[in-house]
Design a protein around this motif. Structure first.
Motif, short mmCIF file in Angstrom:
data_model
loop_
_atom_site.label_atom_id
_atom_site.label_comp_id
_atom_site.label_asym_id
_atom_site.label_seq_id
_atom_site.Cartn_x
_atom_site.Cartn_y
_atom_site.Cartn_z
N PRO A 89 0.40 11.36 -3.23
CA PRO A 89 0.53 11.22 -4.57
C PRO A 89 0.37 9.73 -5.06
O PRO A 89 -0.71 9.53 -5.93
CB PRO A 89 1.55 11.87 -5.09
N SER A 90 0.99 8.77 -4.47
CA SER A 90 0.98 7.59 -4.71
C SER A 90 -0.54 6.85 -4.24
O SER A 90 -1.06 6.07 -4.96
CB SER A 90 2.11 6.82 -4.21
N THR A 91 -0.83 7.29 -3.03
CA THR A 91 -2.17 6.81 -2.64
C THR A 91 -3.24 7.35 -3.59
O THR A 91 -4.20 6.45 -3.84
CB THR A 91 -2.35 7.34 -1.27
N LEU A 92 -3.35 8.41 -4.09
CA LEU A 92 -4.45 8.99 -4.74
C LEU A 92 -4.34 8.44 -6.10
O LEU A 92 -5.55 7.70 -6.89
CB LEU A 92 -4.17 10.42 -4.98
N LEU A 93 -3.30 7.94 -6.52
CA LEU A 93 -2.93 7.05 -7.94
C LEU A 93 -3.56 5.74 -7.80
O LEU A 93 -4.21 5.29 -8.57
CB LEU A 93 -1.38 7.18 -8.42
N PHE A 94 -2.97 5.29 -6.77
CA PHE A 94 -3.68 3.87 -6.48
C PHE A 94 -5.24 3.92 -6.16
O PHE A 94 -5.98 2.91 -6.74
CB PHE A 94 -3.17 3.29 -5.09
N LEU A 95 -5.88 4.65 -5.63
CA LEU A 95 -7.45 4.88 -5.45
C LEU A 95 -7.75 5.29 -6.70
O LEU A 95 -8.91 4.60 -7.09
CB LEU A 95 -7.79 6.03 -4.24
N GLY A 96 -7.44 6.26 -7.52
CA GLY A 96 -7.77 6.61 -8.98
C GLY A 96 -7.68 5.14 -9.87
O GLY A 96 -8.83 4.83 -10.59
N ARG A 97 -6.72 4.34 -9.88
CA ARG A 97 -6.64 2.93 -10.48
C ARG A 97 -7.83 2.17 -10.23
O ARG A 97 -8.42 1.50 -10.96
CB ARG A 97 -5.31 2.62 -10.44
N MET A 112 0.71 -1.09 0.16
CA MET A 112 -0.01 0.06 -0.02
C MET A 112 0.68 1.29 -0.01
O MET A 112 1.73 1.30 0.77
CB MET A 112 -0.81 -0.13 1.18
N PRO A 113 0.53 2.09 -0.87
CA PRO A 113 1.36 3.31 -1.08
C PRO A 113 1.48 4.14 0.45
O PRO A 113 0.16 4.01 1.00
CB PRO A 113 0.90 4.20 -2.05
N VAL A 114 2.30 5.01 0.77
CA VAL A 114 2.45 5.84 1.84
C VAL A 114 2.37 7.26 1.82
O VAL A 114 2.06 7.97 2.63
CB VAL A 114 3.65 5.41 2.82
N ASP A 115 2.64 7.61 0.48
CA ASP A 115 2.73 9.25 0.17
C ASP A 115 1.47 9.44 -0.36
O ASP A 115 0.86 8.59 -1.18
CB ASP A 115 3.96 9.79 -0.65
N VAL A 124 -9.03 -5.06 -14.45
CA VAL A 124 -7.99 -5.49 -13.40
C VAL A 124 -6.63 -5.24 -13.71
O VAL A 124 -5.93 -4.66 -12.62
CB VAL A 124 -8.29 -7.24 -13.23
N LEU A 125 -6.34 -4.92 -14.73
CA LEU A 125 -4.95 -4.41 -15.33
C LEU A 125 -4.64 -3.04 -14.70
O LEU A 125 -3.59 -2.71 -14.08
CB LEU A 125 -4.55 -4.73 -16.73
N VAL A 126 -5.74 -2.43 -14.78
CA VAL A 126 -5.72 -0.76 -14.62
C VAL A 126 -5.77 -0.91 -13.10
O VAL A 126 -4.63 -0.17 -12.52
CB VAL A 126 -6.86 -0.03 -15.14
N MET A 127 -6.61 -1.44 -12.41
CA MET A 127 -6.32 -1.71 -10.82
C MET A 127 -5.28 -1.98 -10.31
O MET A 127 -4.86 -1.29 -9.18
CB MET A 127 -7.34 -2.55 -10.36
N VAL A 128 -4.56 -2.83 -10.74
CA VAL A 128 -3.17 -3.38 -10.18
C VAL A 128 -1.93 -2.87 -10.69
O VAL A 128 -0.90 -2.96 -10.23
CB VAL A 128 -3.10 -5.01 -9.99
N GLY A 129 -2.43 -2.13 -11.63
CA GLY A 129 -1.19 -1.02 -12.18
C GLY A 129 -0.20 -1.76 -13.26
O GLY A 129 1.05 -1.45 -13.18
N THR A 183 -5.09 10.26 -18.95
CA THR A 183 -4.52 10.74 -17.82
C THR A 183 -3.59 9.78 -17.64
O THR A 183 -2.22 9.92 -17.12
CB THR A 183 -5.31 11.44 -16.84
N LEU A 184 -3.98 8.69 -16.97
CA LEU A 184 -3.22 7.34 -16.61
C LEU A 184 -2.21 7.01 -17.82
O LEU A 184 -1.15 6.43 -17.33
CB LEU A 184 -4.05 6.30 -16.19
N ILE A 185 -2.55 6.96 -19.05
CA ILE A 185 -1.50 6.60 -19.87
C ILE A 185 -0.61 7.68 -20.13
O ILE A 185 0.61 7.10 -20.01
CB ILE A 185 -2.21 6.57 -21.41
N ALA A 186 -0.71 8.75 -19.95
CA ALA A 186 0.44 9.89 -19.93
C ALA A 186 1.23 9.69 -18.42
O ALA A 186 2.51 9.54 -18.44
CB ALA A 186 -0.11 11.27 -19.79
N GLN A 187 0.48 9.28 -17.28
CA GLN A 187 1.35 9.02 -16.16
C GLN A 187 2.19 7.87 -16.24
O GLN A 187 3.22 7.78 -15.64
CB GLN A 187 0.33 9.05 -14.89
N SER A 188 1.88 6.74 -16.86
CA SER A 188 2.40 5.53 -17.06
C SER A 188 3.55 5.41 -18.04
O SER A 188 4.56 4.60 -18.18
CB SER A 188 1.67 4.58 -17.21
N LEU A 189 3.59 6.62 -18.77
CA LEU A 189 4.72 6.46 -20.04
C LEU A 189 6.07 7.16 -19.41
O LEU A 189 6.03 7.69 -18.45
CB LEU A 189 4.26 7.25 -21.12
#
Length: 124
Positions: free
Chosen positions: A6-14, A1-4, A63-68, A118-124
């Motif tokens: 931005p990482s937490t928000l990205l995780f929840l968004g996914r 589980m992310p601790v900061d 599922v792939l989006v959810m788990v990153g 937005t997720l595509i841009a973030q993951s590149l």
């Protein structure tokens, strides 16, 4: 589980974006007969096969989006899926409350597409 934050928000968004499609895919399984008839009535060739391909894509890509994993590819698949969706949100063929409902579905798909881009841009 992310601790900061931005990482937490990205995780929840996914989780939320991917989860919508996992939920929709599972719900579409329950409504497969109705949806097959609807797709056939709209002229989709091999409607049952097309429906099941769509369901599998929804669930796996969600599922792939959810788990990153393979996020950019999964998001691109879901954007393509959403491009086909106006066939089912054909607000231009309706009036009154039915038109408003279909416009809402269309606008929701546009918003989801924005989230996936937005997720595509973030993951590149």
């Amino acid at each position: 589980m992310p601790v900061d934050l931005p990482s937490t928000l990205l995780f929840l968004g996914r989780l939320l974006l991917g989860g919508v499609f996992v939920f929709a895919g599972l719900r579409n399984i329950q409504n497969a007969d109705f949806l097959t008839g609807l797709m056939a009535a709209r002229g989709v060739p091999q409607a049952r096969l097309a429906l099941w391909v769509g369901i599998v894509l929804q669930i796996i890509a969600g599922v792939l989006v959810m788990v990153g994993l393979w996020t950019a590819i999964a998001c691109a698949v879901l954007v393509l899926f959403l491009i086909v969706a106006p066939m089912f949100h054909n607000f231009w063929d309706h009036q009154g409350p039915e038109r408003a409902s279909r416009i809402n579905g269309f606008v929701g798909n546009v918003a989801l597409s924005g989230g996936f881009l937005t997720l595509i841009a973030q993951s590149l």
